[in-house]
Design an enzyme around this catalytic site. Structure first.
Site, PDB file in Angstrom:
ATOM      1  CE  LYS B  96      45.408  47.874  29.988  1.00 33.83           C
ATOM      2  NZ  LYS B  96      45.212  46.937  31.092  1.00 33.83           N
ATOM      3  N   GLY B 157      39.935  44.353  38.954  1.00 33.96           N
ATOM      4  CA  GLY B 157      40.027  43.367  40.029  1.00 33.96           C
ATOM      5  C   GLY B 157      38.692  43.014  40.658  1.00 33.96           C
ATOM      6  CG  ASN B 205      45.937  39.630  35.560  1.00 36.91           C
ATOM      7  OD1 ASN B 205      46.072  38.490  35.988  1.00 36.91           O
ATOM      8  ND2 ASN B 205      46.873  40.530  35.723  1.00 36.91           N
TER       9      ASN B 205
END
Lengths: 417, 256
Positions: B96, B157, B205
């Site tokens: 990635k 995030g 994530n």
């Protein structure tokens, strides 16, 4: 009550004592701290002006509880919000600030905590900074490690499992020159995944050389952004030149370093203004060098050899926590390091809120890792410490303690590219 | 539904949930993979490149495809070096690409990403570039040999969800590669929405790492992604009409 920094050693000659006293009492005997010395590179930068203007205009008594509530409600923290969060008005909101800080930390760093250790390779110093254990008038055991000794120390540290090292020296161009530090960096790359430097500020070319030798991260503490106070505490030597120190991180980045770290030594001057200036130093440089990695530390004054009375004055643990929460909310992406100057209890608590990096297995002395790590007497000499540490935990203990708090200790998340 | 697999670089996958491995405890990885039903897990090469007693590679269950990322790279050349290192570390051929020249928002640099994709695709990597959703750049990535395109939904995030919804939809409509929505997905409902739009898969994530119960959140995402996929296959109408629609009919002047 102010700190009493001035201590006369009985080992100083009458001439040295006389010079020391003159420096301490007669400002005209000291060189201009805003003037560059020969050989110091001057770079064009507007960062310093921006930081000083903001700091000088900062009146932290002007904020109210309402301002704090508003600041905490804003999704992004503006410079003005940050000033609010650093003010006394925010002290009653410490728990809310901690909650918000924790959220920001987890968004950017999850539950990881990085571990590193410092390695002092020399403690000779040409500066007279009155609060520092290494200052040239302090009578301590001076030492500079040979390359063999450095390698031995590095092996001991690497064997403990540590993968990131921060190489430090006293500020002596004569005893620990750039070449010597560069050789230490080359050795360090053999044993560690990441090598940082905390040495006297140098010119861009020297940073480039040290980068080529293997250093990738540079830490320079400004000590205080209050130039008048700085002048009264740094009486002699290269370090006396305030603006040259201020531009060190920018020169380091221009020299190819990947990241830079900043801090004021809290307790030297008005800590709220120093905290504001430290964070703005990061903020403005980040806008100019957006690819650079940045981190903040938060050291408080500690006792030194021959002066055990030095203390951080009005910067209590609550104030320190407030500063760290404000840093985190204002600069959610920066690393925050909390050193072994702080207690185990404080560090255990703050890694859950704002800190992302802590040291372990620390000695601020020279050449004493083997005896400190193994507990056995060694024949080698050792140089004295820069200051007293509080948290003595070894890497193993720190690792277990962090994991025990439900956090993930990380020894390396760094790649030389 | 039984054979609803998707293919990346010649490899067939049943699960459409790509899991991140950063920001949480190594000991939770196995449970997260299991409860997410994930077949692909990303990991930062810089994190795997360690002597640590606890190497993240040892915590990833057998049979899961590793998707090493190049985080830390600021240029195409750096990303290429990191990808090659991943191969040396035994992480396989998937990579990635993450190239950031901004430490604050960690936004990807599309131009450098295209360059890295081209180099690595030629070297036989299965290249999955993380990108800012721009149609022209996505086309360049296709031409450069990408195996999938991974547009961001919101800053990494941030857990803000589909902030770039319209542009991701354009990629889904126009690009003939799997579009995997990456970064910014904060809750299962957002993952579900992206799947309803026709995304091939979701990568998450932080949303899991910051959850109170990570494995349970992994399961919630799995179900949301499956639900969204089913809705897409079932032929859900577009919820939003794209393009302008005039209030008065433009053809109102026509007389029979």
């Amino acid at each position: 009550m102010e700190n009493q920094f001035l201590v006369d050693s009985e080992y100083l000659s009458p001439a040295a004592l006389d010079r020391k006293h003159r420096l301490e009492t007669d400002p005209s005997s000291r060189v201009d701290h805003m003037e560059y010395m020969p050989g110091m590179e001057r770079i064009e930068s507007d960062v310093c002006t921006k930081v000083l203007e903001q700091m000088n205009a900062y009146d932290y008594t002007s904020y109210t509880a309402r301002d704090v509530q508003a600041a905490l409600e804003h999704e992004t923290c503006s410079v003005e919000d940050f000033k609010t969060l650093l003010s006394p008005a925010a002290e009653p909101f410490l728990e809310q600030m901690a909650q918000r800080a924790r959220l920001e930390t987890s968004k950017h760093f999850g539950n990881t905590v990085y571990l590193f250790t410092p390695l002092y390779i020399a403690n000779y110093c040409e500066n007279y900074c009155v609060y520092c254990g290494f200052n040239c008038y302090n009578h301590i055991n001076r030492m500079k490690l040979t390359m063999e000794q450095i390698e031995k120390e590095m092996k001991v540290i690497a064997d403990s499992g540590m993968e990131e090292i921060l190489i430090l020296t006293g500020e002596s161009h004569a005893q620990s020159d750039v070449k010597y530090i560069g050789e230490a960096c080359k050795l360090a790359r053999k044993y560690f995944r990441m090598v940082g430097l905390e040495i006297y500020p140098v010119n861009t070319d020297d940073y480039r050389y040290l980068h080529e030798c293997g250093a990738d991260y540079v830490t320079v503490f400004q000590e205080t952004y209050d130039t008048v106070k700085y002048e009264q505490l740094h009486l002699m030597g290269h370090k006396r030149v305030w603006p040259y120190r201020f531009d060190a991180q920018e020169r380091a980045l221009r020299g190819g370093m990947r990241g830079v770290a900043f801090s004021a030594l809290l307790g030297l001057s008005d800590f709220r203004k120093d905290a504001l200036a430290s964070a703005l130093h990061v903020y403005y440089l980040q806008r100019k060098y957006p690819y650079a990695e940045m981190s903040l530390s938060c050291p408080r004054l500690r006792p030194i050899i021959n002066n055990d009375k030095i203390n951080p004055l009005d910067v209590g643990e609550k104030q320190l926590c407030q500063i760290l929460c404000a840093y985190r909310i204002f600069l959610p992406f920066v690393g925050i390091t909390v050193s072994s100057r702080e207690s185990a209890a404080f560090r255990n608590g703050i890694v859950k809120i704002a800190a992302t990096k802590v040291s372990a297995g620390v000695s601020t002395g020279i050449g004493d890792h083997e005896s400190k790590y193994s507990g056995k007497e060694t024949d080698g000499e050792a140089g004295d410490e820069q200051f007293e540490i509080d948290d003595n935990r070894s890497l193993d203990k720190m690792y277990r303690d962090i994991a025990g708090e439900g956090l993930q200790p990380v020894l390396n998340d760094y790649l030389y590219v | 539904m039984n054979n609803d697999t998707f293919i990346i670089g010649g490899h067939e996958f049943n699960s459409r949930f790509i899991l991140g491995s950063g920001k949480y405890s190594l000991r939770l990885i196995e449970a997260a993979v299991k409860d997410a039903g994930a077949e692909i897990i990303t990991l930062a090469v810089r994190r795997a490149n360690t002597k640590e007693q606890e190497n993240i590679l040892d915590f990833i269950p057998e049979g899961v495809t590793l998707l090493p990322n190049t985080s830390g790279a600021r240029t195409a050349e750096e990303a290429v070096r990191i990808a090659r290192l991943a191969r040396e570390l035994g992480c396989g051929d998937f990579v990635k690409i993450e190239i950031m020249r901004d430490s604050k928002y960690l936004l990807p640099d599309n131009q450098e990403t295209v360059r890295a994709t081209e180099i690595l695709a030629k070297e036989g990597f299965v290249v999955m570039p993380y990108m800012y959703p721009d149609l022209n750049m996505a086309r360049d990535l296709v031409n450069a040999g990408a195996a999938a395109v991974m547009p961001l939904a919101a800053p990494i995030g941030s857990n803000k969800g589909l902030a770039t919804r319209e542009f991701i939809q354009i990629l889904i409509d126009e690009i003939d590669l799997p579009i995997i929505v990456d970064a910014g997905i904060g809750r299962p409902s957002q993952a579900c929405e992206a799947m309803e739009m026709g995304a091939a898969a979701i990568m998450a994530n932080t949303a899991l790492a910051t959850a109170g119960d990570l494995p349970m959140m992994a399961a919630a995402f799995r179900q949301a992604i499956e639900a969204g996929r089913k809705a897409y296959l079932a032929g859900l109408g577009r919820v939003l009409t794209r393009g302008a629609s005039a209030s008065d009919p433009l053809t109102g002047f026509l007389r029979d």
